[in-house]
Design an enzyme around this catalytic site. Sequence first.
Site, PDB file in Angstrom:
ATOM      1  CE1 TYR A 163      -4.112   1.915   0.772  1.00 49.22           C
ATOM      2  CE2 TYR A 163      -2.723   3.100   2.334  1.00 49.22           C
ATOM      3  CZ  TYR A 163      -3.910   2.994   1.620  1.00 49.22           C
ATOM      4  OH  TYR A 163      -4.874   3.964   1.744  1.00 49.22           O
ATOM      5  CB  ALA A 164       3.789   2.302   2.059  1.00 50.96           C
TER       6      ALA A 164
HETATM    7  P1  NAD Z   1     -13.660   2.117   0.881  1.00 50.01           P
HETATM    8  O1  NAD Z   1     -13.151   0.725   1.008  1.00 50.01           O
HETATM    9  O2  NAD Z   1     -14.729   2.591   1.819  1.00 50.01           O
HETATM   10  O3  NAD Z   1     -14.167   2.367  -0.615  1.00 50.01           O
HETATM   11  C1  NAD Z   1     -13.389   2.005  -1.714  1.00 50.01           C
HETATM   12  C2  NAD Z   1     -14.293   1.795  -2.917  1.00 50.01           C
HETATM   13  O4  NAD Z   1     -13.453   1.352  -3.988  1.00 50.01           O
HETATM   14  C3  NAD Z   1     -15.352   0.711  -2.698  1.00 50.01           C
HETATM   15  O5  NAD Z   1     -16.624   1.180  -3.086  1.00 50.01           O
HETATM   16  C4  NAD Z   1     -14.869  -0.437  -3.581  1.00 50.01           C
HETATM   17  O6  NAD Z   1     -15.936  -1.227  -4.128  1.00 50.01           O
HETATM   18  C5  NAD Z   1     -14.114   0.292  -4.668  1.00 50.01           C
HETATM   19  N1  NAD Z   1     -13.124  -0.565  -5.336  1.00 50.01           N
HETATM   20  C6  NAD Z   1     -12.236  -1.411  -4.755  1.00 50.01           C
HETATM   21  N2  NAD Z   1     -11.534  -2.067  -5.686  1.00 50.01           N
HETATM   22  C7  NAD Z   1     -11.984  -1.622  -6.892  1.00 50.01           C
HETATM   23  C8  NAD Z   1     -11.645  -1.922  -8.243  1.00 50.01           C
HETATM   24  N3  NAD Z   1     -10.725  -2.851  -8.544  1.00 50.01           N
HETATM   25  N4  NAD Z   1     -12.294  -1.270  -9.222  1.00 50.01           N
HETATM   26  C9  NAD Z   1     -13.260  -0.349  -8.938  1.00 50.01           C
HETATM   27  N5  NAD Z   1     -13.623  -0.034  -7.678  1.00 50.01           N
HETATM   28  C10 NAD Z   1     -12.995  -0.659  -6.671  1.00 50.01           C
HETATM   29  O7  NAD Z   1     -12.349   3.061   0.974  1.00 50.01           O
HETATM   30  P2  NAD Z   1     -12.185   4.544   1.557  1.00 50.01           P
HETATM   31  O8  NAD Z   1     -11.801   4.442   2.988  1.00 50.01           O
HETATM   32  O9  NAD Z   1     -13.340   5.384   1.165  1.00 50.01           O
HETATM   33  O10 NAD Z   1     -10.862   4.999   0.763  1.00 50.01           O
HETATM   34  C11 NAD Z   1     -10.916   5.675  -0.475  1.00 50.01           C
HETATM   35  C12 NAD Z   1      -9.508   6.033  -0.901  1.00 50.01           C
HETATM   36  O11 NAD Z   1      -8.879   6.821   0.105  1.00 50.01           O
HETATM   37  C13 NAD Z   1      -8.586   4.829  -1.119  1.00 50.01           C
HETATM   38  O12 NAD Z   1      -7.729   5.070  -2.198  1.00 50.01           O
HETATM   39  C14 NAD Z   1      -7.802   4.763   0.182  1.00 50.01           C
HETATM   40  O13 NAD Z   1      -6.564   4.130   0.004  1.00 50.01           O
HETATM   41  C15 NAD Z   1      -7.647   6.237   0.492  1.00 50.01           C
HETATM   42  N6  NAD Z   1      -7.409   6.525   1.913  1.00 50.01           N
HETATM   43  C16 NAD Z   1      -8.356   6.281   2.842  1.00 50.01           C
HETATM   44  C17 NAD Z   1      -8.107   6.592   4.180  1.00 50.01           C
HETATM   45  C18 NAD Z   1      -9.154   6.364   5.249  1.00 50.01           C
HETATM   46  O14 NAD Z   1      -8.886   6.648   6.429  1.00 50.01           O
HETATM   47  N7  NAD Z   1     -10.331   5.882   4.908  1.00 50.01           N
HETATM   48  C19 NAD Z   1      -6.875   7.126   4.551  1.00 50.01           C
HETATM   49  C20 NAD Z   1      -5.914   7.349   3.556  1.00 50.01           C
HETATM   50  C21 NAD Z   1      -6.206   7.060   2.232  1.00 50.01           C
END
Ligand code: NAD
Length: 253
Positions: A163-164
């Site tokens: 991930y990082a």
């Molecule tokens: P989440 O898991 O709630 O939502 C992610 C969405 O992406 C889901 O609806 C899933 O179905 C979709 N998805 C996954 N794989 C997929 C694919 N192959 N093709 C199409 N869609 C796909 O995640 P989140 O917490 O809302 O995070 C959103 C973004 O923010 C991500 O990139 C995550 O790495 C980043 N992020 C989140 C946080 C946090 O605290 N939530 C912190 C840092 C970064």
Amino acid sequence: MKLDKSVIAITGGARGLGFAMARRLGRQGATLALMDLDTDALDKAVSTLHAEGIEAGAFRLNVANETSVKQAFGDVAASLGPVAGLVNNAGILRDALLVKAKEGKVEKTMSLEQWQSVIDVNLTGVFLCGREAASQMVEANQGGVIVNISSISRAGNMGQSNYAAAKAAVVALTTTWAKELARYGIRVGAVAPGFIETDMTASMREDMLEKLAAGVPLKRLGNPDHIAQSVAFIFENDYFTGRVIECDGGLRL
Ligand code: NAD
């Protein structure tokens, strides 16, 4: 960029941070193309937006699959028009230590599948969707904005080699695209969220959450709209490109 009536695609837009972005950009007048792997969540998300008077369409895609990405972006252009904005937000976690040992004996390692699946979705997915969106923007000749979602983890984080690495590489894509695409009037930025309250944190124990918040200089977690606000800022500020907004309560200070 003027958001009113602009077509903005959000990958992983069916829930979590992506949905919060859709809601905020939609309230500012954008037409949303929600793009996600999860059809049920997509349908629910689009109905919620419609009920709030926001224009939105659902497009199923797997960001890691070239054919699926080409098809879905083609469908968006055919039904809503070429995209003027893209948020590369879809992401997954498959955490594991590189090497886990007990009493000098290796018990477990990060598998190639754990490594590859995260690189495929969180990095190759950003490349594939960015390429399709940029192509549509260049041909429409109206400029555009691409926002890539990185993470505080790009600085390196235990159990997150995959991930990082992907989230750091997303910043490298952001600066490269900002340089390459400026000549077409396309701006590219990134947002690196810290600890944000999501479905995942909602299921965590109270004392665990308190411990997490205690490590943040602002002593609290962020909420999805804090991240949506940062994304909206990049869309709106016409002199912003090639940089990362770190929205993390000071976690990386
Ligand atoms: P989440 O898991 O709630 O939502 C992610 C969405 O992406 C889901 O609806 C899933 O179905 C979709 N998805 C996954 N794989 C997929 C694919 N192959 N093709 C199409 N869609 C796909 O995640 P989140 O917490 O809302 O995070 C959103 C973004 O923010 C991500 O990139 C995550 O790495 C980043 N992020 C989140 C946080 C946090 O605290 N939530 C912190 C840092 C970064």
